[in-house]
Design a protein around this motif. Structure first.
Motif, PDB file in Angstrom:
ATOM      1  N   ALA A  92       0.847  -1.194   0.000  1.00 54.22           N
ATOM      2  CA  ALA A  92       0.000   0.000   0.000  1.00 54.22           C
ATOM      3  C   ALA A  92       0.882   1.243   0.000  1.00 54.22           C
ATOM      4  O   ALA A  92       1.817   1.351   0.802  1.00 54.22           O
ATOM      5  N   ALA A  93       0.560   2.166  -0.898  1.00 53.64           N
ATOM      6  CA  ALA A  93       1.356   3.385  -1.038  1.00 53.64           C
ATOM      7  C   ALA A  93       0.560   4.609  -0.604  1.00 53.64           C
ATOM      8  O   ALA A  93      -0.647   4.698  -0.841  1.00 53.64           O
ATOM      9  N   SER A  94       1.259   5.528   0.008  1.00 57.37           N
ATOM     10  CA  SER A  94       0.636   6.801   0.354  1.00 57.37           C
ATOM     11  C   SER A  94       0.855   7.780  -0.788  1.00 57.37           C
ATOM     12  O   SER A  94       1.642   7.531  -1.696  1.00 57.37           O
ATOM     13  N   GLY A  95       0.179   8.904  -0.749  1.00 61.06           N
ATOM     14  CA  GLY A  95       0.411   9.939  -1.741  1.00 61.06           C
ATOM     15  C   GLY A  95      -0.535   9.854  -2.921  1.00 61.06           C
ATOM     16  O   GLY A  95      -1.186   8.841  -3.150  1.00 61.06           O
ATOM     17  N   ARG A  96      -0.558  10.951  -3.704  1.00 57.86           N
ATOM     18  CA  ARG A  96      -1.488  11.049  -4.821  1.00 57.86           C
ATOM     19  C   ARG A  96      -0.831  10.805  -6.172  1.00 57.86           C
ATOM     20  O   ARG A  96      -1.441  11.006  -7.197  1.00 57.86           O
ATOM     21  N   THR A  97       0.429  10.361  -6.155  1.00 57.92           N
ATOM     22  CA  THR A  97       1.158  10.180  -7.413  1.00 57.92           C
ATOM     23  C   THR A  97       1.474   8.719  -7.681  1.00 57.92           C
ATOM     24  O   THR A  97       2.390   8.409  -8.419  1.00 57.92           O
ATOM     25  N   PHE A  98       0.696   7.827  -7.105  1.00 53.16           N
ATOM     26  CA  PHE A  98       0.991   6.398  -7.233  1.00 53.16           C
ATOM     27  C   PHE A  98       1.065   5.964  -8.684  1.00 53.16           C
ATOM     28  O   PHE A  98       1.986   5.252  -9.081  1.00 53.16           O
ATOM     29  N   SER A  99       0.110   6.390  -9.504  1.00 51.84           N
ATOM     30  CA  SER A  99       0.056   5.913 -10.885  1.00 51.84           C
ATOM     31  C   SER A  99       1.245   6.380 -11.704  1.00 51.84           C
ATOM     32  O   SER A  99       1.558   5.795 -12.748  1.00 51.84           O
ATOM     33  N   SER A 100       1.924   7.434 -11.260  1.00 53.23           N
ATOM     34  CA  SER A 100       3.065   7.956 -12.012  1.00 53.23           C
ATOM     35  C   SER A 100       4.381   7.319 -11.575  1.00 53.23           C
ATOM     36  O   SER A 100       5.458   7.786 -11.952  1.00 53.23           O
ATOM     37  N   HIS A 101       4.294   6.253 -10.779  1.00 53.60           N
ATOM     38  CA  HIS A 101       5.481   5.522 -10.351  1.00 53.60           C
ATOM     39  C   HIS A 101       5.455   4.091 -10.867  1.00 53.60           C
ATOM     40  O   HIS A 101       4.426   3.412 -10.783  1.00 53.60           O
ATOM     41  N   ALA A 102       6.583   3.665 -11.397  1.00 53.50           N
ATOM     42  CA  ALA A 102       6.752   2.234 -11.630  1.00 53.50           C
ATOM     43  C   ALA A 102       6.873   1.575 -10.265  1.00 53.50           C
ATOM     44  O   ALA A 102       7.485   2.126  -9.352  1.00 53.50           O
ATOM     45  N   MET A 103       6.294   0.398 -10.150  1.00 54.97           N
ATOM     46  CA  MET A 103       6.339  -0.322  -8.874  1.00 54.97           C
ATOM     47  C   MET A 103       7.060  -1.649  -9.081  1.00 54.97           C
ATOM     48  O   MET A 103       6.889  -2.304 -10.124  1.00 54.97           O
ATOM     49  N   ALA A 104       7.841  -2.034  -8.100  1.00 59.68           N
ATOM     50  CA  ALA A 104       8.622  -3.254  -8.242  1.00 59.68           C
ATOM     51  C   ALA A 104       8.667  -4.021  -6.934  1.00 59.68           C
ATOM     52  O   ALA A 104       8.402  -3.476  -5.859  1.00 59.68           O
ATOM     53  N   TRP A 105       9.019  -5.272  -7.079  1.00 62.68           N
ATOM     54  CA  TRP A 105       9.308  -6.125  -5.936  1.00 62.68           C
ATOM     55  C   TRP A 105      10.746  -6.622  -6.056  1.00 62.68           C
ATOM     56  O   TRP A 105      11.175  -7.048  -7.138  1.00 62.68           O
ATOM     57  N   PHE A 106      11.435  -6.538  -4.948  1.00 64.05           N
ATOM     58  CA  PHE A 106      12.774  -7.100  -4.814  1.00 64.05           C
ATOM     59  C   PHE A 106      12.732  -8.068  -3.637  1.00 64.05           C
ATOM     60  O   PHE A 106      11.802  -8.055  -2.837  1.00 64.05           O
ATOM     61  N   ARG A 107      13.761  -8.875  -3.515  1.00 64.40           N
ATOM     62  CA  ARG A 107      13.837  -9.775  -2.362  1.00 64.40           C
ATOM     63  C   ARG A 107      15.285  -9.943  -1.936  1.00 64.40           C
ATOM     64  O   ARG A 107      16.203  -9.772  -2.736  1.00 64.40           O
ATOM     65  N   GLN A 108      15.443 -10.277  -0.669  1.00 66.30           N
ATOM     66  CA  GLN A 108      16.783 -10.476  -0.134  1.00 66.30           C
ATOM     67  C   GLN A 108      16.770 -11.663   0.813  1.00 66.30           C
ATOM     68  O   GLN A 108      16.086 -11.640   1.844  1.00 66.30           O
ATOM     69  N   ALA A 109      17.516 -12.685   0.432  1.00 66.25           N
ATOM     70  CA  ALA A 109      17.661 -13.876   1.261  1.00 66.25           C
ATOM     71  C   ALA A 109      18.836 -13.676   2.216  1.00 66.25           C
ATOM     72  O   ALA A 109      19.730 -12.870   1.945  1.00 66.25           O
ATOM     73  N   PRO A 110      18.866 -14.415   3.328  1.00 62.34           N
ATOM     74  CA  PRO A 110      19.973 -14.256   4.287  1.00 62.34           C
ATOM     75  C   PRO A 110      21.326 -14.482   3.619  1.00 62.34           C
ATOM     76  O   PRO A 110      21.529 -15.463   2.905  1.00 62.34           O
TER      77      PRO A 110
END
Length: 129
Positions: free
Chosen positions: A23-41
């Motif tokens: 969930a993102a705050s702010g009114r500019t969500f649609s103007s941002h690319a969104m991504a998922w990253f991950r980090q294993a131990p």
């Protein structure tokens, strides 16, 4: 400024599914690319997938791009009305165990950590064998 809060992580058996939300705050969500990253131990943070930002046109193609390791198993989607991006993870493997981070950036679509300006705190995903 964009604030991101991930949820939906947990413990699942190999072959199972989870859906992460960011969930993102702010009114500019649609103007941002969104991504998922991950980090294993003990490993570096790695790219999982991304979904394109809006380019201002009426038609939004919602283009996505995935790491080879998750292609065909993970799906990213976004709901701009809810300021939320999702990561549906199917056929989970023990090697998918990691902390998953949501990120937002202003490039149309990007795969590098440095391309993203805002990050969530992360949510733990553990896949048991």
């Amino acid at each position: 400024q964009v604030q991101l809060v991930e949820s939906g992580g947990g413990l699942v058996q190999a072959g199972g599914s989870l859906r992460l939300s960011c969930a993102a705050s702010g009114r500019t969500f649609s103007s941002h690319a969104m991504a998922w990253f991950r980090q294993a131990p003990g490993k570096e943070r790695e790219f999982v997938g991304t979904i394109k930002r809006s380019d201002g046109r009426i038609y939004y193609d919602g283009r996505t791009y995935y790491a080879d390791s998750v292609k065909g198993r993970f799906t990213i989607s976004r709901d701009n009305a809810k300021n939320t991006v999702y990561l549906q993870m199917n056929s989970l493997k023990p090697e998918d165990t990691a902390v998953y981070y949501c990120a937002a950036g202003t490039k149309y679509i990007a795969t590098k950590i440095d391309d993203y300006d805002y990050w969530g705190q992360g949510t733990q995903v553990t896949v048991s064998s």
